[in-house]
Motif scaffolding. Structure first.
Motif, PDB file in Angstrom:
ATOM      1  N   SER A 193      -8.226   2.273   7.918  1.00 41.11           N
ATOM      2  CA  SER A 193      -7.973   2.652   6.375  1.00 41.11           C
ATOM      3  C   SER A 193      -6.648   2.871   6.166  1.00 41.11           C
ATOM      4  O   SER A 193      -5.722   3.460   6.920  1.00 41.11           O
ATOM      5  CB  SER A 193      -8.601   3.956   5.976  1.00 41.11           C
ATOM      6  OG  SER A 193      -8.214   4.125   4.688  1.00 41.11           O
ATOM      7  N   LEU A 194      -5.901   2.124   5.354  1.00 43.99           N
ATOM      8  CA  LEU A 194      -4.458   2.121   5.026  1.00 43.99           C
ATOM      9  C   LEU A 194      -4.151   3.571   4.167  1.00 43.99           C
ATOM     10  O   LEU A 194      -3.117   4.074   3.985  1.00 43.99           O
ATOM     11  CB  LEU A 194      -4.339   1.097   3.958  1.00 43.99           C
ATOM     12  CG  LEU A 194      -4.071  -0.296   4.362  1.00 43.99           C
ATOM     13  CD1 LEU A 194      -3.850  -1.447   3.469  1.00 43.99           C
ATOM     14  CD2 LEU A 194      -3.156  -0.480   5.611  1.00 43.99           C
ATOM     15  N   ARG A 195      -5.408   4.354   3.945  1.00 44.93           N
ATOM     16  CA  ARG A 195      -4.943   5.523   3.154  1.00 44.93           C
ATOM     17  C   ARG A 195      -4.284   6.383   4.008  1.00 44.93           C
ATOM     18  O   ARG A 195      -3.542   7.491   3.464  1.00 44.93           O
ATOM     19  CB  ARG A 195      -6.597   6.265   2.916  1.00 44.93           C
ATOM     20  CG  ARG A 195      -6.453   7.454   2.441  1.00 44.93           C
ATOM     21  CD  ARG A 195      -6.700   8.477   3.504  1.00 44.93           C
ATOM     22  NE  ARG A 195      -7.270   9.916   3.051  1.00 44.93           N
ATOM     23  CZ  ARG A 195      -6.699  11.261   3.536  1.00 44.93           C
ATOM     24  NH1 ARG A 195      -6.120  11.102   4.532  1.00 44.93           N
ATOM     25  NH2 ARG A 195      -7.333  12.195   2.954  1.00 44.93           N
ATOM     26  N   GLU A 217      -4.753  13.237  -0.644  1.00 38.60           N
ATOM     27  CA  GLU A 217      -5.840  14.055   0.023  1.00 38.60           C
ATOM     28  C   GLU A 217      -7.198  14.678  -0.925  1.00 38.60           C
ATOM     29  O   GLU A 217      -8.371  14.750  -0.787  1.00 38.60           O
ATOM     30  CB  GLU A 217      -5.071  15.134   0.826  1.00 38.60           C
ATOM     31  CG  GLU A 217      -4.494  14.804   1.995  1.00 38.60           C
ATOM     32  CD  GLU A 217      -4.199  15.905   3.120  1.00 38.60           C
ATOM     33  OE1 GLU A 217      -3.790  16.859   2.638  1.00 38.60           O
ATOM     34  OE2 GLU A 217      -4.442  15.539   4.169  1.00 38.60           O
ATOM     35  N   ALA A 218      -6.608  15.012  -2.193  1.00 33.87           N
ATOM     36  CA  ALA A 218      -7.357  15.564  -3.003  1.00 33.87           C
ATOM     37  C   ALA A 218      -8.383  14.444  -3.277  1.00 33.87           C
ATOM     38  O   ALA A 218      -9.436  14.852  -3.900  1.00 33.87           O
ATOM     39  CB  ALA A 218      -6.466  16.272  -4.151  1.00 33.87           C
ATOM     40  N   PHE A 219      -7.938  13.463  -3.651  1.00 35.98           N
ATOM     41  CA  PHE A 219      -8.698  12.325  -4.217  1.00 35.98           C
ATOM     42  C   PHE A 219      -9.957  12.029  -3.430  1.00 35.98           C
ATOM     43  O   PHE A 219     -11.124  11.786  -4.041  1.00 35.98           O
ATOM     44  CB  PHE A 219      -7.823  11.039  -4.454  1.00 35.98           C
ATOM     45  CG  PHE A 219      -8.411   9.843  -5.061  1.00 35.98           C
ATOM     46  CD1 PHE A 219      -8.862   9.875  -6.427  1.00 35.98           C
ATOM     47  CD2 PHE A 219      -8.959   8.786  -4.322  1.00 35.98           C
ATOM     48  CE1 PHE A 219      -9.520   8.689  -6.958  1.00 35.98           C
ATOM     49  CE2 PHE A 219      -9.625   7.708  -4.702  1.00 35.98           C
ATOM     50  CZ  PHE A 219     -10.037   7.711  -6.185  1.00 35.98           C
ATOM     51  N   ASP A 220      -9.863  11.763  -2.036  1.00 34.93           N
ATOM     52  CA  ASP A 220     -10.906  11.243  -1.411  1.00 34.93           C
ATOM     53  C   ASP A 220     -11.289  12.150  -0.274  1.00 34.93           C
ATOM     54  O   ASP A 220     -12.039  11.812   0.570  1.00 34.93           O
ATOM     55  CB  ASP A 220     -10.591  10.058  -0.734  1.00 34.93           C
ATOM     56  CG  ASP A 220      -9.332   9.862   0.204  1.00 34.93           C
ATOM     57  OD1 ASP A 220      -8.963  11.107   0.604  1.00 34.93           O
ATOM     58  OD2 ASP A 220      -8.588   8.815   0.782  1.00 34.93           O
ATOM     59  N   SER A 221     -10.756  13.423  -0.083  1.00 29.99           N
ATOM     60  CA  SER A 221     -11.450  14.208   0.750  1.00 29.99           C
ATOM     61  C   SER A 221     -12.837  14.864   0.452  1.00 29.99           C
ATOM     62  O   SER A 221     -13.231  14.619  -0.593  1.00 29.99           O
ATOM     63  CB  SER A 221     -10.625  15.732   0.956  1.00 29.99           C
ATOM     64  OG  SER A 221      -9.221  15.277   1.569  1.00 29.99           O
ATOM     65  N   ALA A 222     -13.400  15.314   1.233  1.00 29.93           N
ATOM     66  CA  ALA A 222     -15.027  15.660   0.998  1.00 29.93           C
ATOM     67  C   ALA A 222     -15.178  16.731  -0.020  1.00 29.93           C
ATOM     68  O   ALA A 222     -14.165  17.483  -0.157  1.00 29.93           O
ATOM     69  CB  ALA A 222     -15.564  16.150   2.422  1.00 29.93           C
ATOM     70  N   ALA A 223     -16.413  16.786  -0.595  1.00 26.09           N
ATOM     71  CA  ALA A 223     -16.782  17.845  -1.486  1.00 26.09           C
ATOM     72  C   ALA A 223     -17.980  18.631  -1.056  1.00 26.09           C
ATOM     73  O   ALA A 223     -18.913  17.800  -0.664  1.00 26.09           O
ATOM     74  CB  ALA A 223     -16.967  17.472  -3.119  1.00 26.09           C
ATOM     75  N   GLN A 253       2.326  10.883   8.050  1.00 21.95           N
ATOM     76  CA  GLN A 253       3.488  11.482   8.825  1.00 21.95           C
ATOM     77  C   GLN A 253       4.596  11.540   8.051  1.00 21.95           C
ATOM     78  O   GLN A 253       5.843  11.799   8.917  1.00 21.95           O
ATOM     79  CB  GLN A 253       3.350  10.810  10.371  1.00 21.95           C
ATOM     80  CG  GLN A 253       2.127  10.751  11.221  1.00 21.95           C
ATOM     81  CD  GLN A 253       1.837  12.487  11.479  1.00 21.95           C
ATOM     82  OE1 GLN A 253       2.773  13.016  11.903  1.00 21.95           O
ATOM     83  NE2 GLN A 253       0.317  12.528  11.344  1.00 21.95           N
ATOM     84  N   LEU A 254       4.555  11.382   7.066  1.00 16.54           N
ATOM     85  CA  LEU A 254       5.968  10.942   6.356  1.00 16.54           C
ATOM     86  C   LEU A 254       6.965  12.075   6.104  1.00 16.54           C
ATOM     87  O   LEU A 254       7.953  12.004   6.380  1.00 16.54           O
ATOM     88  CB  LEU A 254       5.745  10.275   5.087  1.00 16.54           C
ATOM     89  CG  LEU A 254       6.754   9.972   4.134  1.00 16.54           C
ATOM     90  CD1 LEU A 254       8.003   8.920   4.796  1.00 16.54           C
ATOM     91  CD2 LEU A 254       6.489   9.424   2.663  1.00 16.54           C
ATOM     92  N   GLU A 255       6.346  13.070   5.777  1.00 20.08           N
ATOM     93  CA  GLU A 255       6.963  14.447   5.524  1.00 20.08           C
ATOM     94  C   GLU A 255       7.669  14.803   7.064  1.00 20.08           C
ATOM     95  O   GLU A 255       8.960  15.270   6.900  1.00 20.08           O
ATOM     96  CB  GLU A 255       6.189  15.626   4.904  1.00 20.08           C
ATOM     97  CG  GLU A 255       7.204  16.860   4.587  1.00 20.08           C
ATOM     98  CD  GLU A 255       5.976  17.859   4.133  1.00 20.08           C
ATOM     99  OE1 GLU A 255       6.711  18.940   4.072  1.00 20.08           O
ATOM    100  OE2 GLU A 255       5.071  17.583   3.780  1.00 20.08           O
ATOM    101  N   SER A 261       0.675  -1.117  -0.069  1.00 22.06           N
ATOM    102  CA  SER A 261      -0.010   0.007  -0.144  1.00 22.06           C
ATOM    103  C   SER A 261       0.876   1.233  -0.052  1.00 22.06           C
ATOM    104  O   SER A 261       0.544   2.299  -0.843  1.00 22.06           O
ATOM    105  CB  SER A 261      -0.906  -0.099   1.189  1.00 22.06           C
ATOM    106  OG  SER A 261      -1.685   1.327   1.283  1.00 22.06           O
ATOM    107  N   PHE A 262       1.793   1.294   0.846  1.00 19.52           N
ATOM    108  CA  PHE A 262       2.922   2.435   0.769  1.00 19.52           C
ATOM    109  C   PHE A 262       3.667   2.616  -0.443  1.00 19.52           C
ATOM    110  O   PHE A 262       3.681   3.855  -0.966  1.00 19.52           O
ATOM    111  CB  PHE A 262       3.768   2.064   2.094  1.00 19.52           C
ATOM    112  CG  PHE A 262       4.663   3.437   2.386  1.00 19.52           C
ATOM    113  CD1 PHE A 262       4.123   4.199   3.150  1.00 19.52           C
ATOM    114  CD2 PHE A 262       5.885   3.632   2.123  1.00 19.52           C
ATOM    115  CE1 PHE A 262       4.743   5.358   3.544  1.00 19.52           C
ATOM    116  CE2 PHE A 262       6.759   4.672   2.407  1.00 19.52           C
ATOM    117  CZ  PHE A 262       5.933   5.543   3.245  1.00 19.52           C
TER     118      PHE A 262
END
Length: 291
Positions: free
Chosen positions: A103-105, A141-147, A110-112, A69-70
């Motif tokens: 969620s693996l999402r 974040e753009a892919f699955d954040s709320a709209a 915390q990587l950066e 996943s990573f």
């Protein structure tokens, strides 16, 4: 605590414990507990495998799924630093920041921050790697954040200098030093092939592109990462766009946001109103403004 809950927690601790460097389950855990005694208590052997070997299957499968996943989330980072370093980084990071979510999402959240104190994993291309992480996490974040619902004509009619304009939760605005948007598009478009020669050619192209971008002098690059019809896009911004959007995201009223955007701007006074009209029309057409 119920007996079942205690067993569940002990099994989870064994399954989620980091693997050894040889990617096997350790005989003794970092908390001092012996995996051998735990396995004997938690799972029975069969005619082919010991208790330890049976539990090790789940331990390894759990970590291999995290690794996979990573890698899916950060293919650009792997292209920048190479497979060997990426594998070492993955194991070290996930040991320090194991999954805390269903969620693996969220694995790379915390990587950066982690890499700012572990730059040895991304040397000698640390700045390029950090830019790549920023765009790849923004992509997630753009892919699955709320709209949120779009702004309508009535809302627009009441807007004045003191009003706040709200932007879509999925929109991310980045300040970068390298054109990693071009690089990640190439990396993601190179899906690979089962044919060895095609796959080797793809890897060679990626390496050439990484070397070319890494050799560039750093510059100011402003980028919006956004979603449209369930796909993620990258939109280059100029300095004024970036400052204006950042100010609006921070909750500044429109009038102050515009003042911040044009502070020390090279855009002549007479060209600023047309500039704003074009920018707001473009962003509205992309659905960035919300109620």
């Amino acid at each position: 605590m119920s007996e079942l809950l205690e067993i569940q927690r002990r099994v989870a601790a064994a399954v989620m414990h980091p693997l050894t460097r040889q990617e096997t389950m350790p005989r003794r855990r970092r908390d001092g507990a012996s995996n051998k005694s735990e396995e004997d208590a938690l799972i029975k052997p069969n005619d082919r495998l010991s208790s330890f070997e049976r539990l090790e299957i789940y331990n390894r499968q759990y970590w291999f799924r995290l690794y996979s996943s990573f890698e899916e989330d950060f293919p650009g980072l792997m292209a920048v630093i190479g497979r060997k370093k990426f594998d070492a980084l993955t194991r070290a990071y996930l040991t320090d920041f194991p999954s805390q979510s269903f969620s693996l999402r969220n694995l790379g959240s915390q990587l950066e921050r982690w890499l700012l104190t572990h730059r040895e994993f991304i040397a000698p291309r640390a700045e390029l790697a950090l830019d790549m992480i920023r765009i790849e996490w923004a992509h997630i974040e753009a892919f699955d954040s709320a709209a949120d619902p779009l702004i309508d004509a009535d809302d627009l009619a009441g807007i004045h200098d003191g009003s706040q304009l709200h932007l879509q939760p999925y929109l991310r605005v980045l300040e970068l030093r390298y054109p990693v948007d071009d690089l990640i598009i190439e990396v993601r478009s190179e899906s690979g092939s089962s044919d060895a020669s095609s796959n080797n050619a793809s890897i060679a192209r990626k390496r050439r592109t990484v070397r070319h971008i890494a050799a560039m002098e750093q510059e100011e690059i402003f980028l919006a990462v956004h979603r449209h019809e369930n796909s993620v896009y990258y939109k280059r911004l100029n300095r004024e766009d970036h400052l204006l959007l950042s100010a609006l995201m921070a909750g500044e009223p429109i009038g102050k946001a515009i003042d911040l955007a044009f502070a020390d701007s090279a855009i002549p006074e007479e060209d600023r109103v047309p500039f704003l009209q074009t920018a707001f029309q473009s962003w509205s057409s992309l659905g960035w403004f919300t109620r």
